[in-house]
Structure formats: C-alpha cells, structure tokens
Design a protein around this motif. Sequence first.
Motif, PDB file in Angstrom:
ATOM      1  N   TRP A   5     -95.037 -15.754 116.360  1.00 13.96           N
ATOM      2  CA  TRP A   5     -96.038 -15.319 117.329  1.00 13.96           C
ATOM      3  C   TRP A   5     -96.485 -16.481 118.199  1.00 13.96           C
ATOM      4  O   TRP A   5     -96.624 -16.345 119.427  1.00 13.96           O
ATOM      5  N   ILE A   6     -96.723 -17.623 117.578  1.00 15.74           N
ATOM      6  CA  ILE A   6     -97.199 -18.802 118.313  1.00 15.74           C
ATOM      7  C   ILE A   6     -96.180 -19.223 119.369  1.00 15.74           C
ATOM      8  O   ILE A   6     -96.528 -19.462 120.537  1.00 15.74           O
ATOM      9  N   LEU A   7     -94.909 -19.297 118.995  1.00 17.52           N
ATOM     10  CA  LEU A   7     -93.877 -19.718 119.941  1.00 17.52           C
ATOM     11  C   LEU A   7     -93.713 -18.693 121.058  1.00 17.52           C
ATOM     12  O   LEU A   7     -93.508 -19.055 122.228  1.00 17.52           O
ATOM     13  N   ALA A   8     -93.809 -17.424 120.721  1.00 14.53           N
ATOM     14  CA  ALA A   8     -93.698 -16.386 121.735  1.00 14.53           C
ATOM     15  C   ALA A   8     -94.864 -16.444 122.717  1.00 14.53           C
ATOM     16  O   ALA A   8     -94.690 -16.268 123.933  1.00 14.53           O
ATOM     17  N   GLU A   9     -96.072 -16.706 122.206  1.00 11.91           N
ATOM     18  CA  GLU A   9     -97.239 -16.789 123.076  1.00 11.91           C
ATOM     19  C   GLU A   9     -97.149 -18.014 123.982  1.00 11.91           C
ATOM     20  O   GLU A   9     -97.542 -17.965 125.162  1.00 11.91           O
ATOM     21  N   MET A  10     -96.641 -19.119 123.470  1.00 17.04           N
ATOM     22  CA  MET A  10     -96.435 -20.303 124.310  1.00 17.04           C
ATOM     23  C   MET A  10     -95.440 -20.021 125.431  1.00 17.04           C
ATOM     24  O   MET A  10     -95.650 -20.424 126.592  1.00 17.04           O
ATOM     25  N   LEU A  42    -111.438 -18.387 117.511  1.00 15.49           N
ATOM     26  CA  LEU A  42    -110.419 -18.447 116.460  1.00 15.49           C
ATOM     27  C   LEU A  42    -110.001 -17.045 116.043  1.00 15.49           C
ATOM     28  O   LEU A  42    -110.840 -16.134 115.946  1.00 15.49           O
ATOM     29  N   PRO A  43    -108.717 -16.815 115.794  1.00 16.11           N
ATOM     30  CA  PRO A  43    -108.297 -15.498 115.294  1.00 16.11           C
ATOM     31  C   PRO A  43    -108.841 -15.273 113.886  1.00 16.11           C
ATOM     32  O   PRO A  43    -109.042 -16.216 113.126  1.00 16.11           O
TER      33      PRO A  43
END
Length: 559
Positions: A118-123, A109-110
């Motif tokens: 960030w989440i969408l970019a990482e996906m 976990l971060p």
Amino acid sequence: MSCLNLVLQDPAIVRDFLRTKTPYEAAKTALFFYVVTIQTFKLCRHVQARGITDSLRDSWTWTYRQVLLLALKVPSVQKEVQQQLSKARLDIEDKLVPKGAAVSRHLALPEEGKSEEWILAEMAKMDTDMGPNADWRHGKLSGTVYHGGEDMSRVIVAAFERYMVSNPLHPEVFPATRKMEAEIVSMCLRMYNNPDGAGTMTSGGTESIVMAVKTYRDWARDVKGITEPEMIVPVTAHAAFVKGAAYMKIKVHMIPVDPVTRKVNIKRVRRAINRNTILLVGSAVNFPDGNQDDMVALGELAAKYKIGLHVDCCLGSFIVPFLEKAGLSDGEDGGAKYKLTPFDFRVRGVTSISCDTHKYGCAPKGSSVIMYRDAALRRHQYFIMPEWTGGVYASPSLSGSRPGALIAGTWAAMQYMGSDGYLESCRKIVSCARMIANTITNSIPELYVLGSPPASVVAFGSKSPEVNVHEVGDAMSRKGWHLNALSGPAAVHIACTHLTPPLVDTFIADLKDSVQEAKLTPSGKGTMVMLYGLGTSSAVGPDMVSEVATMFLDTLYKA
C-alpha cells in the motif's frame, strides 16, 4: 585618527570643558563622547567599505523605502496590495499543491498500520498527482538532480539498507560509520591538495558555509579579541554566507563584481578590510553565473591582514578539481575563454573550502564537506558543553544525531565513481556547458554569456533592447525546462549535469526558438518576468518579493 578628529578637533578644549563639571556630569559627558566616538568610527568604516556614492545611494533608497512603506499602509492601497498578494498565493498553491477528488490526503496517523504494498502504491500515486511535468527524468533541469545512473542508485540504496539505523553520534556503536566519514573528509582534502588538513561532513552546502562563518567568528574572538566581527563577501557569493552572518550576528560588506569578468572587485575588497574583519570569501565557481573569483589576489590580502579566506566550491565540488587532469583548465582560444585560475589549498592565504559531495560527487542529497587548512582552525567549529546534566556533550557541526546511512551512501558513491569516473564526468559535463556557451556567443546575437565560466554553469543575459531575458526563461519553462532566473544583471542560467549532454541539441534549439518568441510575442505574464520585474519595480520591490517568497515557504507545508 581622521575619524576621531571629526569629533575631537582639539583635545585641550575637552579637558577644559570637563574641569568645569562635577564628577557625575564629567562622567556623563565622557560617556557621551565615548559613544559618539565609537559610532563615528563605525560610520567611517562603513563608508570606507561601501564608498561615499554607494553609502549615499543606500541612504536614499532606505529613506525612499520608508516613505513607500508608509504609503502602503493607506487602507485603499493596502487593500489593492493584499488582493495582488492573495492572487500570488493562489498561483503558488496551484503549482505546488495537488487538487481534486482523486488526491488522497493523510493528515492524521492511520488507525492501523499500512502494508508495504500500500505504501509503495501510494507513493507512486503521489508522484503523478502534479502531472507529467513533475518528473525529473525528462532531464530538462538546471542542476537539481546530479544523477550518477541507475547502477549508482542501486549501490547507494544498498549502503542505505546496511547502515539504516547508524548514527555517528555513537561511534563506539557504529565504528564503520565513523571510519567512512573520516575517509570521505580525507579523500576531499586530497582532492583539494591539503592531505594534512582537517574537516567534517555536514548536511549540505549551506551548513558547510554556516559552519565556516561560525568558525571564523569564534576564532577571531578567541585569538584576536574581535567582538564586533565583519566579513567581506562578493555579491555573487551564495546567500548562505549572509544567512550564516545573520545567525552569528556578523556584519556583512557586499562587494560588487566586475561587470565583464564577473570577478569580485579586489580594490573594493581591500578598502573594506578593517580591524574587525574576520573573513574574506571567494567562489570557485559561484552559483549565479558560474564564474570564479581571483583567489590568488584574495589570498594575498588574507595573508597580509592575517584573516580567513573561505573558498566556496560547493558547486564546483567534483568538477573544478578535475579540470586540470581533464585538459580543460587552460580554457579555449589560448586561455581567453573559460580558463581556470588557482583556487585550492595550494593558494597562499586560503584557510577553508566547502565542497558538496551531493552535487557532482553523485552522493545522496544531504551531504557536504567543510575543509580547513589545519585541525587547530577546525576546533573553533566544534560545540562542547562539559557540564551538561546529561553528560559531556560535544558535536562537530550543527546536528547532534546524524543519519549514518547518508555517510555510507556518500562513501559508496565516491568509491564507485573513483577518480577515473569523476574525470570522465568532468569532461562530459564541462564540454556540454562550453558547447552551450559557444553557441550563445556565436549563434544567438540577442544574448551574451556572463563572464567566462570555466566549469558547468552558463548564465546568459540579453544585449538586445527587444528581448527581455526573463521572457526567454519563461518561454523555456513552457517547453518543459526548469532554469534559474537571476538578477543584477537580469539573466538566466543552466547548471549542466549528467542529464544535460543527451539533451544539449534540444536545449539549444529550444533556446533559439524562445528568443524569437520573447522578441515577437512577449507575454509579460510568466513567473520570471513578473517576480523579477516586481523585485526591481521600486524601493519596496524586494519587500514584495520577500512576501511572495514567504508565501512560497508557507505553501511547502500545506498538506
């Protein structure tokens, strides 16, 4: 009685023998004869179902396999096998697990929560980690994505968002979710011509089938007193039936199909039925080659012997019920090709049907429906524990909590498509499949179509000694196609979807080129050739394939 007479040729001899024994010895002897008699009955039923030839072949294969497995324990042999399996593991990991310094791994976990951006970019980054061939949007797929279009996606996502936290385990809190699930089941029952029937939703075709197997086991135990249940399944039926039987401790008799029609051998089915039989199975259509079994003949047997008949329409789903309205059920050439025969609840003897809404129903993945002829049979699917310390526990299927968002997405997809949408979808997809099948038959002399598939799946094998059909499949893979390899006989299939019609000419051109490549320059190193060649290489071939498959499953969880 013939089996019993093998053990007890003359009952008088047994009585005279027992008179000379003490009560204890007589009891032991009686128990011995009882066990021998029961086991003899079981052996006779087994041989009757499999046939003498197949039973002897099975016994020889089992014996030969045990010898080979012992040989594989020799240290030098075991070392060689492990080296080959280690290589196979690395090959699997190379295809599935992204590598390199640019790959981010999130193994814990971060420390602080991440932003939506960030989440969408990482996906988006993860979507490209394995390269461009991992993108399903190119459309070169067999099944896999039963896409209803971007407009459909928006409708489903809107339904997800509205019912994201809903859980049908609590119908008093989420009444709309309960209502939508009931309506989905009702729509499917009407589609399969049983408006007064009953059913439930499940998480997919496998759960629908496992629930049907559980239902018939409990029904046979409660109604007929059967404690050692058996079921009769075509070799072309989905593996989920064997999976369900393994979970429920049910003996399975696998019945061969006609090599030409690809329909289950009805005579062999009839021969396999005994007093412990609880269920017959047929497919409309089957996964391997897209053909259907003779449901009318199976239904007559089910009705005569008062046993269940389950029709697996998980793949046929929202295609086969619309073939008649689409004018495609009579097939071609006066019914000589691709004719659909009766398969739904109008067939006498059919007692349950499974239908995947998440395939040609265009619903989100994780949704299916299991239907029964009446609510009385469905009750045997339920699990109820009235005396649990946490309160009365009751669930209709395997899961307790279930995602109401999936139910809402399925309901939305069915409402959005409507009968006219599914009818047009059926026409487009089936016409595409038949174009592929006709082209193979008329224009690719090295190949042949298995059976006479009436719906969306076309399987092809090789009739040329110069062409290994799995080499053809590997050549298609190099051209970007994701097809399914089959065995018994060796073949390759494509399940046409909404993505296939725009690419049908490309598929045919690539297939013709791949046949020539397989004939002139076979590599012998492709995944299909190596894996399925290994499976048929010896009596322990299936054990080796099972080990490779286990490695594949392990790799799925390698972060």
